[in-house]
Scaffold this active site. Structure first.
Site, mmCIF file in Angstrom:
data_model
loop_
_atom_site.group_PDB
_atom_site.id
_atom_site.type_symbol
_atom_site.label_atom_id
_atom_site.label_comp_id
_atom_site.label_asym_id
_atom_site.label_seq_id
_atom_site.Cartn_x
_atom_site.Cartn_y
_atom_site.Cartn_z
ATOM 1 N N TYR A 126 0.851 -1.187 0.000
ATOM 2 C CA TYR A 126 0.000 0.000 0.000
ATOM 3 C C TYR A 126 0.887 1.238 0.000
ATOM 4 O O TYR A 126 1.838 1.333 0.781
ATOM 5 C CB TYR A 126 -0.923 0.055 1.238
ATOM 6 C CG TYR A 126 -1.449 1.460 1.405
ATOM 7 C CD1 TYR A 126 -2.427 1.951 0.539
ATOM 8 C CD2 TYR A 126 -0.893 2.338 2.333
ATOM 9 C CE1 TYR A 126 -2.847 3.265 0.613
ATOM 10 C CE2 TYR A 126 -1.314 3.656 2.411
ATOM 11 C CZ TYR A 126 -2.290 4.111 1.550
ATOM 12 O OH TYR A 126 -2.688 5.410 1.607
ATOM 13 N N HIS A 153 -2.671 0.587 6.998
ATOM 14 C CA HIS A 153 -3.805 0.553 6.057
ATOM 15 C C HIS A 153 -4.590 -0.742 6.179
ATOM 16 O O HIS A 153 -4.975 -1.335 5.175
ATOM 17 C CB HIS A 153 -3.290 0.741 4.619
ATOM 18 C CG HIS A 153 -4.163 1.634 3.786
ATOM 19 N ND1 HIS A 153 -5.010 1.141 2.829
ATOM 20 C CD2 HIS A 153 -4.317 2.960 3.752
ATOM 21 C CE1 HIS A 153 -5.653 2.130 2.239
ATOM 22 N NE2 HIS A 153 -5.250 3.257 2.790
HETATM 23 O O1 KDG Z 1 -3.664 9.345 3.244
HETATM 24 C C1 KDG Z 1 -3.996 8.297 3.791
HETATM 25 O O2 KDG Z 1 -3.760 8.058 4.985
HETATM 26 C C2 KDG Z 1 -4.736 7.250 3.037
HETATM 27 O O3 KDG Z 1 -4.943 6.213 3.595
HETATM 28 C C3 KDG Z 1 -5.226 7.540 1.646
HETATM 29 C C4 KDG Z 1 -6.346 6.597 1.213
HETATM 30 O O4 KDG Z 1 -5.814 5.378 0.810
HETATM 31 C C5 KDG Z 1 -7.140 7.203 0.086
HETATM 32 O O5 KDG Z 1 -7.637 8.421 0.482
HETATM 33 C C6 KDG Z 1 -8.277 6.289 -0.365
HETATM 34 O O6 KDG Z 1 -9.004 6.871 -1.413
#
Ligand code: KDG
Length: 437
Positions: free
Chosen positions: A200, A243
């Site tokens: 991620y 995440h």
């Molecule tokens: O900036 C962050 O902490 C994120 O987790 C971003 C996200 O994955 C994103 O806004 C999903 O659309």
């Protein structure tokens, strides 16, 4: 100032714009409240516009009023379901808000929330957030005051921010962190490709096959932060976003392994479905915890804040419903010694970033601002997009949210396919099980 007959033209405009259910026209229902008077600034139109200057769908709500040239802007961005939000704004909120006083922010929020009986969720909340922010914007402009002044005035000179760095390997990540440090940032979120698997927040291994191996990830990440700390200690403090990609027990293993590196926080150690685990996780690690971008009901934060299960709340302010509920939470957080770090990636529009900034300036509970460096094309759509100097943001003092919207420029960046950059429903573990994002 227009009278109520003229205002009903606003509802007709809304009807003209209907494209999803053209057969059913809004009924002329008087939604005004018993205490209004003729001098009130009235809402004459409410509309949502989708634009993608940054490659993601940003949903802007524009509320026009009975005062010539006085309008407000709000962020209703839910990139992945932008058309659904636009429908909720144009088809459901607009008809019941035209004619109401633009300054009845709390009553409009509370009554709009229950109007559909089944309330909340990211689509309806984002739509309502767009209206809510626009009403704060209008009220500030009417008073000649910035929104942070309406919230009680600033409590700090400037706002500390963090930005994202990512790499396909440690060397690339180090280069990005170095660039952030050179630009003045003292806090940087670091994400890295896990060799042989997807990840991620950093480049994927391949576009077609997205495999994810939590075990490899949990083993790999602590070594990366060891190297980062060896090079940047004293200059940069780190964040990391898990995440939701591990099971709670593995989250504990990772959070404990990260303890020596003094992160400002680790984000989203569990998915929203596993929130009850936070009591256990909290007792098992001293790594500070941040959570909340996926929670859409302000009441979901009750236990997290009052039991101090997190150090930072990370609401995606539009998914929560706007400044009105977020400000209520900021006050709750202050009472319980929890800090705010509102969600601020590129799928929060510059208008949303300005709403975050207004609260950052006025809330004693402020922790840190997630900053995104928007491109020149996004800046031309949104004149006044915030820019950092030495890693901090300073307020402009402009009335309202202090940001503009150039619709002609916006039209040059039409909506994009919502799944063009994100592959959440295709991330799978080695045995094929779907992985939560
Ligand atoms: O900036 C962050 O902490 C994120 O987790 C971003 C996200 O994955 C994103 O806004 C999903 O659309």
């Amino acid at each position: 100032m227009k009278d109520i007959d003229q205002l009903s033209e606003g509802a007709a405009d809304v009807a003209d714009r209907r494209r999803i259910a053209p057969a059913y026209a809004p009924k002329a229902v008087d939604h005004t409240v018993p205490w209004g008077n003729d001098e009130d600034v009235r809402i004459t139109s409410v509309e949502a516009i989708i634009t993608a200057p940054e490659g993601v769908n940003l949903v802007v709500v524009r509320v026009r009023t009975s005062v010539d040239g006085l309008e407000g802007l709000g962020c209703a961005t839910f990139h992945q379901r932008a058309d659904a939000v636009k429908c909720a704004v144009d088809e459901y909120l607009a008809p019941r808000l035209v004619g109401r006083s633009a300054q009845e922010i709390t009553d409009i929020w509370n009554s709009s929330q229950v109007d559909s009986y089944w309330r909340g969720g990211p689509v309806l909340n984002s739509a309502l957030a767009g209206v809510d922010m626009a009403l704060w914007d209008i009220t500030g402009k009417t008073a000649g005051l910035p929104v942070w002044q309406l919230l009680g005035g600033r409590v700090r000179r400037s706002v500390a921010t963090y930005v994202h760095a990512s790499g396909r390997d440690v060397a690339e990540l180090m280069d990005e962190v170095e660039a952030c440090a050179a630009a003045g940032y003292q806090v940087v979120r670091c994400q890295i490709t896990v060799p042989g698997t997807s990840t991620y927040g950093a480049a994927q291994q391949s576009d077609s096959h997205i495999s994810w191996d939590p075990e490899q990830y949990v083993r790999f990440i602590p070594g990366v932060f060891e190297e980062l700390t060896a090079r940047f200690d004293g200059r940069v403090r780190f964040l990391h976003d898990i995440h939701e990609r591990v099971d709670p027990a593995d989250a504990i293993r990772l959070l404990r392994a990260l303890e020596p590196f003094g992160l400002l926080f680790a984000e989203d150690p569990v998915a929203p479905e596993d929130l009850d685990w936070m009591r256990t996780i909290r007792k098992q690690t001293i790594t500070p915890l941040a959570l909340g971008e996926l929670l859409t009901d302000m009441r979901s934060f009750n236990a997290l804040v009052t039991e101090r299960l997190v150090d930072f709340i990370r609401c995606h302010v539009s998914a929560l419903g706007g400044i009105t509920p977020a400000w209520r939470l900021a006050m709750l957080a202050e009472v319980h010694g929890v800090r705010t770090a509102w969600h601020g990636p590129r799928d929060v529009s510059p208008i949303g970033h300005m709403a975050n900034l207004a609260m950052d300036l006025a809330s004693p509970a402020f922790g840190i601002h997630e900053h995104f460096e928007f491109s020149d094309q996004a800046r031309s759509v949104f004149p006044g997009t915030p820019v950092t100097r030495n890693g901090v943001l300073e307020p402009s003092g402009a009335p309202g949210l202090g940001i503009g919207f150039d619709e002609r420029e916006a039209a040059r960046h039409p909506p994009v396919s919502p799944m063009s950059n994100w592959h959440y429903s295709r991330v799978r573990r080695p045995d094929g099980t779907i992985q939560r994002p």
